[in-house]
Structure formats: C-alpha cells, structure tokens
Design a protein around this motif. Structure first.
Motif, short mmCIF file in Angstrom:
data_model
loop_
_atom_site.label_atom_id
_atom_site.label_comp_id
_atom_site.label_asym_id
_atom_site.label_seq_id
_atom_site.Cartn_x
_atom_site.Cartn_y
_atom_site.Cartn_z
N GLY A 1 0.72 -1.28 -0.22
CA GLY A 1 -0.09 -0.12 -0.17
C GLY A 1 0.93 1.01 0.10
O GLY A 1 0.51 2.43 0.58
N GLN A 2 2.08 1.28 -0.28
CA GLN A 2 3.09 2.43 -0.35
C GLN A 2 3.02 2.94 -1.82
O GLN A 2 3.48 1.95 -2.87
N THR A 3 2.66 4.30 -2.03
CA THR A 3 2.90 4.89 -3.07
C THR A 3 4.39 5.16 -3.47
O THR A 3 5.06 5.36 -2.61
N PRO A 4 4.55 5.69 -4.71
CA PRO A 4 5.88 6.01 -4.96
C PRO A 4 6.50 7.30 -4.06
O PRO A 4 7.53 7.26 -3.60
N LEU A 5 5.42 7.96 -3.80
CA LEU A 5 5.87 9.36 -2.94
C LEU A 5 6.16 8.66 -1.66
O LEU A 5 7.13 9.29 -0.85
N PHE A 6 5.50 7.58 -1.05
CA PHE A 6 5.71 7.27 0.33
C PHE A 6 7.14 6.51 0.45
O PHE A 6 7.85 6.54 1.09
N VAL A 7 7.46 5.94 -0.61
CA VAL A 7 8.70 5.29 -0.92
C VAL A 7 9.95 6.43 -1.02
O VAL A 7 11.11 6.22 -0.17
N ALA A 8 9.65 7.21 -1.61
CA ALA A 8 10.63 8.44 -1.80
C ALA A 8 10.70 8.96 -0.57
O ALA A 8 12.12 9.35 -0.22
N THR A 9 9.92 9.39 0.18
CA THR A 9 10.07 9.83 1.60
C THR A 9 10.56 8.91 2.58
O THR A 9 11.54 9.69 3.30
N SER A 10 10.43 7.81 2.52
CA SER A 10 10.89 6.89 3.49
C SER A 10 12.22 6.57 3.20
O SER A 10 13.22 6.09 4.06
N THR A 11 12.87 6.84 2.23
CA THR A 11 14.25 6.66 1.69
C THR A 11 15.00 8.00 1.43
O THR A 11 15.90 8.00 1.21
N ARG A 12 14.39 8.91 1.98
CA ARG A 12 14.87 10.38 2.10
C ARG A 12 15.36 11.01 0.70
O ARG A 12 16.19 11.88 0.51
N LYS A 13 14.54 10.63 -0.30
CA LYS A 13 14.91 10.80 -1.61
C LYS A 13 14.29 12.50 -2.34
O LYS A 13 13.09 12.32 -2.81
N THR A 14 14.90 13.56 -1.55
CA THR A 14 13.90 14.83 -1.57
C THR A 14 13.95 15.08 -3.38
O THR A 14 12.63 15.58 -3.66
N GLU A 15 14.65 15.01 -4.29
CA GLU A 15 14.52 15.29 -5.38
C GLU A 15 13.46 14.47 -6.35
O GLU A 15 12.62 15.05 -6.97
N LEU A 16 13.30 13.02 -5.85
CA LEU A 16 12.45 12.39 -6.27
C LEU A 16 11.06 12.77 -5.65
O LEU A 16 9.98 12.82 -6.35
N MET A 17 11.05 13.28 -4.48
CA MET A 17 9.70 13.74 -3.93
C MET A 17 9.19 15.00 -4.51
O MET A 17 8.09 14.94 -4.92
N LYS A 18 10.14 15.75 -5.12
CA LYS A 18 9.87 17.03 -5.80
C LYS A 18 9.13 16.67 -7.06
O LYS A 18 8.27 17.27 -7.48
N VAL A 19 9.72 15.84 -7.84
CA VAL A 19 9.24 15.29 -9.17
C VAL A 19 8.03 14.82 -8.99
O VAL A 19 7.12 15.11 -9.74
N LEU A 20 7.70 14.11 -8.18
CA LEU A 20 6.21 13.30 -7.72
C LEU A 20 5.37 14.17 -7.41
O LEU A 20 4.33 14.30 -7.96
N LEU A 21 5.56 15.03 -6.30
CA LEU A 21 4.85 16.38 -6.09
C LEU A 21 4.30 17.10 -7.17
O LEU A 21 3.13 17.47 -7.25
N GLU A 22 5.43 17.53 -7.99
CA GLU A 22 5.19 18.56 -8.89
C GLU A 22 4.42 17.94 -9.95
O GLU A 22 3.60 18.57 -10.75
N SER A 23 4.42 16.57 -10.14
CA SER A 23 3.43 16.11 -11.03
C SER A 23 2.27 15.53 -10.72
O SER A 23 1.60 15.07 -11.43
N GLY A 24 1.89 15.96 -9.30
CA GLY A 24 0.40 15.84 -8.93
C GLY A 24 0.39 14.91 -7.99
O GLY A 24 -1.08 14.38 -7.65
N ALA A 25 1.33 14.18 -7.59
CA ALA A 25 1.06 12.88 -6.43
C ALA A 25 0.48 13.32 -5.24
O ALA A 25 0.71 14.53 -4.66
N ASN A 26 -0.50 12.73 -4.79
CA ASN A 26 -1.14 12.98 -3.55
C ASN A 26 -0.20 13.09 -2.12
O ASN A 26 0.35 11.80 -2.07
N PRO A 27 -0.13 14.08 -1.58
CA PRO A 27 0.90 14.07 -0.53
C PRO A 27 0.56 13.33 0.65
O PRO A 27 1.20 13.07 1.64
N GLU A 28 -0.90 12.89 0.69
CA GLU A 28 -1.12 12.15 1.88
C GLU A 28 -1.01 10.72 1.65
O GLU A 28 -1.26 9.76 2.84
N GLY A 29 -0.56 10.08 0.48
CA GLY A 29 -0.32 8.97 0.38
C GLY A 29 -1.52 8.07 -0.09
O GLY A 29 -2.55 8.59 -0.74
N SER A 30 -1.49 6.78 0.27
CA SER A 30 -2.87 5.87 -0.24
C SER A 30 -3.38 5.37 1.23
O SER A 30 -2.89 5.55 2.15
#
Length: 287
Positions: A55-84
């Motif tokens: 039940g982990q979204t790509p943003l959840f994984v990027a956050t849990s692994t501290r990948k800030t640049e990937l978080m920015k890419v996902l969020l700027e592309s419209g990823a739900n900041p609340e996860g799933s």
C-alpha cells in the motif's frame, strides 16, 4: 527506456507489478533513486498513485528513503501528499518519525495535512505533532509549527472526542519522551498550547511525571506566566494568513527583523542540538 516506451506494446506493462517487490516500474525507479527514469515513466503515463503490495505509493517510498529530488518530481507531477488510504501511515508521518525535516517541509508545502482526520480519530498511527515529540525530532516539530499546525486538537474544525484529546496530550508526551528538551515546551507554549492538559487518567503532566527534568522545569515556569504581546501578535498574524498562505509572510512590507520572527526562526538553533543528542543516544544503544 524512452526507446522501449516509444513502442505501443511496451506501454501495456507500464503499470504492471513485477518482482521482486511486486511493485510497478515507477515504484522501482524511486526505490533505485533514478530521477530520470521516474520522469520518463511519468511522461509516458505511469500511474503516479499506484501502490505496491504494502500500500505504499511512489511518494511514500521516496519519503521513507529520504530522496528529496524524487519527492519534488512526484509532487510537482501531482502526487497525493497524503499517500494511499490502503496504508494507515502517511508520507508525512514517516518523515516525522525518521526526523526528515526537509521532507516534512516539502510535504506541507504541497498540501499534506498535519492533522489527518482518520489518524487522529483512531489514534493510529497518530498525530504528526505528537510523533515529532515521541521520536524527539525538534526540527520536524518546528517545521510542523511553521507549516501552520494547530496546537490543540480542540481547535480543529471537526469535533475530537475528549478521550482522544487526552490520549494525544502534547505536554504529557514531552515529559515522557523528550524530558531533556525544554525547547519543545517553549515552542508549544508560543503557539498557544495548553500546558495544563489532563490525560485520560485525569492527571496533569506535572502529576503524571513527578520526577524533575529540564522540560518539567520549563512547564512549571510557564504555567505561572502569560504570553508576551509580541508572541500573541505573531500568533494572530499567522492565523490571518491561514495555512495555505503562510509562505507569503516573507513578502509583507515589514521591517526585515520581523519576518524571521513570524517564521519562528529563533527556534532553529535548537534543531541541531536535539538531533545530535538523539543520534548520540541511538549510537550508544546500538553499542
């Protein structure tokens, strides 16, 4: 990858879960830390919210692994900041738990809710502000405050059962988990926190934790004092801007010395001290 995805028959697999993680390609790109692959997959139409088997979204994984640049890419592309909803935890709670203050700041910027309705009403996993105390991450606590979190659950627009308010008491959490860090108490008081909150046993924090500590001394001294006019003005000004517009504080036509004050910058000095002490305790425990 661009060449492969240019072939129509390849696109049918773009959201297919594959081994070893039974996760879609975008999730695997995030796990591998590949910003470019993630961008290519998103451009090709990959489902940005598709979870893995946990039940982990790509943003959840990027956050849990501290990948800030990937978080920015996902969020700027419209990823739900609340996860799933399929995962009871959220990217924000993971960032707070892990002391990832940069991630907390980024998630709040893109609309993550610091008072998630379901998690507060069920106490599972809980309230981000309290989580920051449980794990003694003052930097995350500060980012939540800067992001406009409420100090008291009774201030939320929906009703929270009194038993939950008591169970998630901030001053009790401070004396239990962060007793060596009076800065939690001072900042909580600055944002209008109730230091005399009773827990579910009907006890005040001072009654529940009678032993002496720096945090308890701070609570004791603040209980007999009132907030300064300057502090109250800061609180009222921030309330007028509401959570979504707090980033506009820096554009106010005010003396330059007031802008950092409105953003609680005087508390930044405590973040490094708290994180260093927490790290030292973890290292000693592992030894």
């Amino acid at each position: 990858m661009r060449k492969i995805l240019s072939e129509p028959e390849s696109l049918q697999w773009i959201n297919h879960r594959v081994r070893p993680y039974l996760a879609p390609p975008l999730r695997l790109a995030v796990s591998g830390g590949s910003v470019e692959c993630a961008k290519v997959l998103i451009e090709a139409g990959a489902d940005i919210e598709l979870e893995d088997v946990k039940g982990q979204t790509p943003l959840f994984v990027a956050t849990s692994t501290r990948k800030t640049e990937l978080m920015k890419v996902l969020l700027e592309s419209g990823a739900n900041p609340e996860g799933s909803k399929k995962n009871r935890c959220s990217p924000l709670l993971v960032a707070v738990r892990d002391g990832f203050s940069e991630g907390v700041k980024l998630l709040l910027k893109y609309g993550a809710d610091p008072e998630p309705f379901d998690q507060i009403l069920t106490c599972v996993p809980g309230w981000p502000l309290q989580h920051a105390i449980v794990y003694a991450h003052f930097s995350c606590f500060l980012e939540l405050v800067k992001g406009g979190c409420v100090a008291n659950l009774r201030d939320l627009p929906y009703e929270v059962n009194s038993s939950i308010v008591s169970r998630l008491s901030i001053p009790h959490a401070i004396l239990k988990y962060a007793r060596d860090y009076p800065e939690f108490v001072i900042l909580y008081h600055e944002i209008g926190g109730n230091l005399w909150q009773l827990n579910n046993k009907g006890l005040s924090p001072l009654e529940e934790f009678p032993e002496s500590s720096p945090a308890k001394q701070s609570i004791t001294s603040l209980l007999g004092s009132t907030r300064s006019l300057k502090s109250i003005c800061r609180h009222k000004i921030r309330q007028q801007f509401h959570r979504r517009n707090l980033d506009k504080l820096t554009s106010l036509d005010l003396p330059s010395c007031l802008i950092p004050y409105l953003s609680f910058e005087e508390f930044t000095k405590y973040s490094k001290r708290t994180e260093e002490n927490t790290h030292t305790k973890v290292v000693k425990k592992e030894e």
